[in-house]
Design a protein around this motif. Structure first.
Motif, PDB file in Angstrom:
ATOM      1  N   ARG A  53       0.830  -1.213   0.000  1.00  0.00           N
ATOM      2  CA  ARG A  53       0.000   0.000   0.000  1.00  0.00           C
ATOM      3  C   ARG A  53       0.863   1.261   0.000  1.00  0.00           C
ATOM      4  NH1 ARG A  53      -5.296  -2.185   1.093  1.00  0.00           N
ATOM      5  NH2 ARG A  53      -5.281  -3.595  -0.674  1.00  0.00           N
ATOM      6  N   GLU A  56       2.132   1.671  -3.481  1.00  0.00           N
ATOM      7  CA  GLU A  56       1.064   2.088  -4.382  1.00  0.00           C
ATOM      8  C   GLU A  56       0.895   3.610  -4.353  1.00  0.00           C
ATOM      9  OE1 GLU A  56      -3.647   1.259  -4.743  1.00  0.00           O
ATOM     10  OE2 GLU A  56      -2.448  -0.376  -3.916  1.00  0.00           O
ATOM     11  N   TYR A  57       1.105   4.205  -3.195  1.00  0.00           N
ATOM     12  CA  TYR A  57       0.951   5.656  -3.088  1.00  0.00           C
ATOM     13  C   TYR A  57       2.263   6.404  -3.248  1.00  0.00           C
ATOM     14  CZ  TYR A  57      -3.950   5.220  -1.966  1.00  0.00           C
ATOM     15  OH  TYR A  57      -5.293   4.964  -2.043  1.00  0.00           O
ATOM     16  N   THR A 132      -0.250   3.661   6.177  1.00  0.00           N
ATOM     17  CA  THR A 132      -0.151   4.879   6.985  1.00  0.00           C
ATOM     18  C   THR A 132       0.884   4.728   8.099  1.00  0.00           C
ATOM     19  OG1 THR A 132      -2.520   5.241   6.623  1.00  0.00           O
ATOM     20  CG2 THR A 132      -1.506   6.462   8.441  1.00  0.00           C
ATOM     21  N   ILE A 182       0.376   9.886   8.161  1.00  0.00           N
ATOM     22  CA  ILE A 182       0.976  10.087   6.841  1.00  0.00           C
ATOM     23  C   ILE A 182       0.718   8.856   5.982  1.00  0.00           C
ATOM     24  CG2 ILE A 182       3.153  10.429   5.612  1.00  0.00           C
ATOM     25  CD1 ILE A 182       4.200  11.764   8.231  1.00  0.00           C
ATOM     26  N   SER A 183       0.039   9.060   4.860  1.00  0.00           N
ATOM     27  CA  SER A 183      -0.238   7.942   3.955  1.00  0.00           C
ATOM     28  C   SER A 183       0.358   8.285   2.596  1.00  0.00           C
ATOM     29  CB  SER A 183      -1.747   7.708   3.837  1.00  0.00           C
ATOM     30  OG  SER A 183      -2.330   7.628   5.130  1.00  0.00           O
ATOM     31  N   GLY A 184       1.611   7.991   2.445  1.00  0.00           N
ATOM     32  CA  GLY A 184       2.306   8.322   1.204  1.00  0.00           C
ATOM     33  C   GLY A 184       2.794   9.752   1.239  1.00  0.00           C
ATOM     34  N   PRO A 185       3.632  10.119   0.272  1.00  0.00           N
ATOM     35  CA  PRO A 185       4.126  11.494   0.233  1.00  0.00           C
ATOM     36  C   PRO A 185       3.014  12.466  -0.138  1.00  0.00           C
ATOM     37  CG  PRO A 185       5.068  10.184  -1.577  1.00  0.00           C
ATOM     38  CD  PRO A 185       4.131   9.287  -0.831  1.00  0.00           C
ATOM     39  N   SER A 186       3.290  13.728   0.094  1.00  0.00           N
ATOM     40  CA  SER A 186       2.397  14.810  -0.284  1.00  0.00           C
ATOM     41  C   SER A 186       1.926  14.636  -1.723  1.00  0.00           C
ATOM     42  CB  SER A 186       3.186  16.116  -0.117  1.00  0.00           C
ATOM     43  OG  SER A 186       2.717  17.111  -0.970  1.00  0.00           O
ATOM     44  N   ALA A 187       0.661  14.968  -1.988  1.00  0.00           N
ATOM     45  CA  ALA A 187       0.113  14.794  -3.332  1.00  0.00           C
ATOM     46  C   ALA A 187      -1.057  15.744  -3.518  1.00  0.00           C
ATOM     47  CB  ALA A 187      -0.360  13.358  -3.536  1.00  0.00           C
ATOM     48  N   ARG A 203       8.274  15.635  -0.406  1.00  0.00           N
ATOM     49  CA  ARG A 203       7.862  15.082  -1.694  1.00  0.00           C
ATOM     50  C   ARG A 203       8.280  13.634  -1.846  1.00  0.00           C
ATOM     51  NH1 ARG A 203       9.274  19.979  -5.754  1.00  0.00           N
ATOM     52  NH2 ARG A 203      11.105  20.133  -4.405  1.00  0.00           N
TER      53      ARG A 203
END
Ligand code: SF4
Lengths: 221, 478
Positions: A53, A56-57, A132, A182-187, A203
């Motif tokens: 997961r 994926e992000y 996360t 936090i679930s993956g970098p900023s987007a 990033r």
């Protein structure tokens, strides 16, 4: 502050809800307590889901056992200036060639933090299903600004901190501490709903999953 | 002054104009189509989706039934954690409170996290009148602000703009408000995001005062929850010395644990993600970390009016995921501006009249800004029964005390008929919602409405053109 407003609003609420019974019906809680189709005791599946997961992000995931952690960190950290919050195990950094900064004595200014190459932290807990990591500003995690301004966040997550889904972790977190989930970098998806990685927050997000001894042997390769 | 919806034409006229705008229509169709696909995929991942919806609806009903108690509890907790709680009866009072708080800091430029409530109350204009410039930091909100535009969606306020239009706004406007857009900026989304990063970085590094909204306010602990993607929220919530969170009364949830329900629903339904990239939760002030002055402004502005409406109060469950607008065939054709409010789409069609009363030509037309297809009922994570509320509000406009009567009704019905004239589009939208048959109000409506719902046939998926069907059945009432 106007106490008049407070009393008036409370009064409006009471008269608006006067028709409702004082005893509310019980809230149903039949949703899953763990990630769908996952046995939370099956650690390898939970960890694999977490890594999948995250990737994926757009996060980068490394797995390391206690023996390999030192070299993994040396590999993933830039050889520059890195915020290493108080409480982070310094023994893990013996092979890394960069400069570690702490805020032990004085906090860094925003511009100083903005100029760093990375921030390196531990975390409080992690959730596999949504990929996360949760920071609660505890030891090794630093204050919130320190994990926000550097452009690369490297987070060491111990395998035992990863749970399959949110209901398993929420009770262990202290709401009085400021928490960053936090679930993956900023987007952003604000332009035509197309996901674009990297806006204001870090990033790049790198997660180093620290496995127990036996898991790391299994996970070689 | 930035633009507001004040004086905006009522839905029929605005919708008629919007449907002529082919660029707008194609932008909206493309964006809502993308997001519907992402959402549908992630919702099927959760076999317990319906259970989560049951819990969310029940939790919101619980909070609304005892809202006085929950808000007092939140106030006590926020105060104990070093924050200050303010109460505002209406927009003017909320704006006055925030303006005074900012004035007391001496700052002339502040940063904002996207908040529909501050749009609703016109906070930016109030601050501007006091000589304070409030800069939006969410990408879509910044696009709207820089372009002197109006929001058209609750999750993506600039949904009606495509990449080329956004590029033009950035090139034209960024330099007037700080760092200009980079030379040679193209319309690549990644380049546009980078331009926003550079433009706003300057502001974050200097910001002393921030204004935010909230997705949730946990009564038990006084915790404010802000869900976002870009990190602009974290910047504002973390870097400012003074933080002012402007929060509608209905944002309360009972306990900390209840977040496991709402946080599992929100991003899936809003943006088709399992969790949004960033969720920040904080309680009052934390010594040595983040803003050392925290103000929570609780705003009524019509919410208690909506709460008093026995059928309509369920609209206050809304967690602003935007799914009802993404699925709505009327919204897809008119875009958000036609609704004349920061809350467009199905939720706007019921919430605006509930907040303001049906007694003005604009809100009076909104309950008719729907084809009653019921697609929104199916996607709403808090199970709002839009059709029940729409029927009740239509009844109020048509037969109640409202001064504005049938002319509004007829014009609005004609407008919806006109935008829905293609049966293919209608069928596609209904199918996308996973609906297979006609929709009946689940419960009979109370009191004087009973007779009406008993005899009312709810729309079948039309075999004839929508317009013909609408005419033949008098909007589904025959
Ligand atoms: S009404 Fe329901 S679907 Fe629409 S924005 Fe609110 S929560 Fe989402």
């Amino acid at each position: 502050m106007s106490t008049g407003a407070r009393e008036e609003i409370l009064g409006r609420i009471r008269s608006a809800t006067a028709d409702l019974p004082t005893q509310s019906p019980e809230v149903p809680r039949t949703y899953l307590r763990h990630a769908p189709d996952v046995d939370p005791a099956d650690r390898e599946t939970v960890l694999a889901l977490f890594a999948e997961r995250l990737e994926e992000y757009g996060a980068t995931v490394y797995r390391a056992g206690p023996a390999g952690l030192v070299s993994t960190l040396a590999e993933v950290l830039p050889a520059g200036r890195v915020m290493v919050p108080t409480g982070f195990p310094i023994a893990w950094l013996t092979q890394w060639a960069g400069e570690a900064l702490t805020e032990e004595t004085t906090p860094l200014s925003r511009r100083q933090l903005d100029g760093l190459d990375a921030v390196l932290t531990t975390c409080a807990v992690a959730i596999a299903e949504s990929g996360t990591v949760v920071l609660d500003t505890g030891p090794g995690q630093g204050r919130r600004a320190a994990t926000l301004l550097p452009d690369l966040h490297v987070c060491v997550v111990r395998a035992g901190q990863v749970f399959s889904s949110m209901p398993e972790v929420i009770g262990s977190l202290d709401p009085l501490r400021p928490l960053t989930w936090i679930s993956g970098p900023s987007a952003t998806a604000d332009i035509e709903m197309i996901r674009v990685p990297g806006v204001h927050g870090p990033r790049r997000l790198t997660v180093v999953l620290l496995l127990e001894e036996d898991q790391s042997r299994d996970a070689v390769g | 002054m930035s633009r507001t919806f004040v004086g905006w034409p009522a839905f029929p006229r605005a919708a008629a104009a919007a449907t002529q705008d082919m660029q707008l229509r194609s932008n909206v169709t493309r964006a809502t189509g993308t997001i519907r696909g992402k959402r549908a995929k992630l919702v099927t991942e959760r076999p317990d989706w319906e259970d989560l919806r049951d819990s969310a609806a029940a939790l919101k009903d619980e909070v609304l039934a005892h809202l006085d108690r929950y808000l007092l509890q939140a106030e006590e907790q926020v105060t104990a954690a070093g924050g200050t709680v303010h109460w505002a009866r209406d927009a003017a009072e909320a704006n006055r409170i925030v303006t005074e708080l900012v004035r007391a800091t001496g700052e002339r430029e502040i940063v904002k996290v996207k908040s529909m409530l501050t749009e609703e109350i016109g906070l930016d204009n109030a601050l501007e009148a006091a000589g304070i410039s409030a800069r939006e930091t969410d990408l879509a909100a910044a696009i709207v602000q820089l372009g002197d535009d109006l929001p058209s969606h609750v999750v993506v306020p600039a949904l009606h703009r495509n990449r080329g239009e956004i590029r033009d706004v950035f090139v034209r406007e960024m330099g007037r408000h700080g760092r200009p857009a980079p030379q040679g900026l193209t319309d690549e989304p990644a380049q546009l995001a980078e331009a926003a990063r550079l433009h706003l970085r300057e502001k974050f590094l200097k910001a002393k005062v921030a204004v935010s909204g909230a997705n949730f306010l946990v009564a038990e602990t006084g915790t404010v929850v802000v869900v976002e993607s870009e990190g602009n929220g974290r910047m504002c919530l973390t870097l400012a010395d003074t933080l002012i969170s402007v929060v509608g009364l209905e944002k309360a949830v009972p306990t900390w644990r209840d977040l496991e329900v709402f946080l599992q629903l929100l991003a899936r339904n809003a943006t088709g993600e399992r969790m949004a990239p960033y969720t920040t939760t904080f309680t009052g002030v934390t010594p040595g970390d983040g803003p050392q002055r925290f103000h929570l402004v609780l705003v009524d502005n019509g919410r208690t009016r909506a709460l008093a409406d026995r059928v309509g109060r369920q609209a206050l469950r809304c967690i602003r995921c935007g799914a009802c607008m993404n699925i709505c065939p009327v919204y897809e054709r008119t875009g958000g501006h036609a609704y004349g409010s920061v809350y467009p789409g199905p939720i706007g069609a019921i919430l605006n009249p509930l907040l303001k009363g049906p007694d003005d030509p604009q809100t009076a037309s909104l309950p008719y800004a729907s084809s009653l297809c019921g697609a929104c009922n199916e996607v709403c994570p808090v199970r709002i029964r839009f059709t029940d509320v729409l029927l009740k509000l239509r009844h109020e406009v048509a037969e109640g005390d409202a001064k504005v009567k049938h002319p509004v009704e007829k014009a609005a019905l004609d407008a919806v008929g006109a935008v829905m004239e293609h049966p293919a589009a209608w069928n596609a939208a209904v199918r996308a919602a996973g609906r297979v048959g006609p929709l009946m109000p689940r419960k009979r409506l109370p009191g004087p409405l009973r007779g009406w719902t008993d005899t009312r046939n709810v729309p079948e998926i039309p075999k004839e053109s929508f317009r013909t069907w609408w005419k033949r059945t008098d909007g589904g009432t025959k």
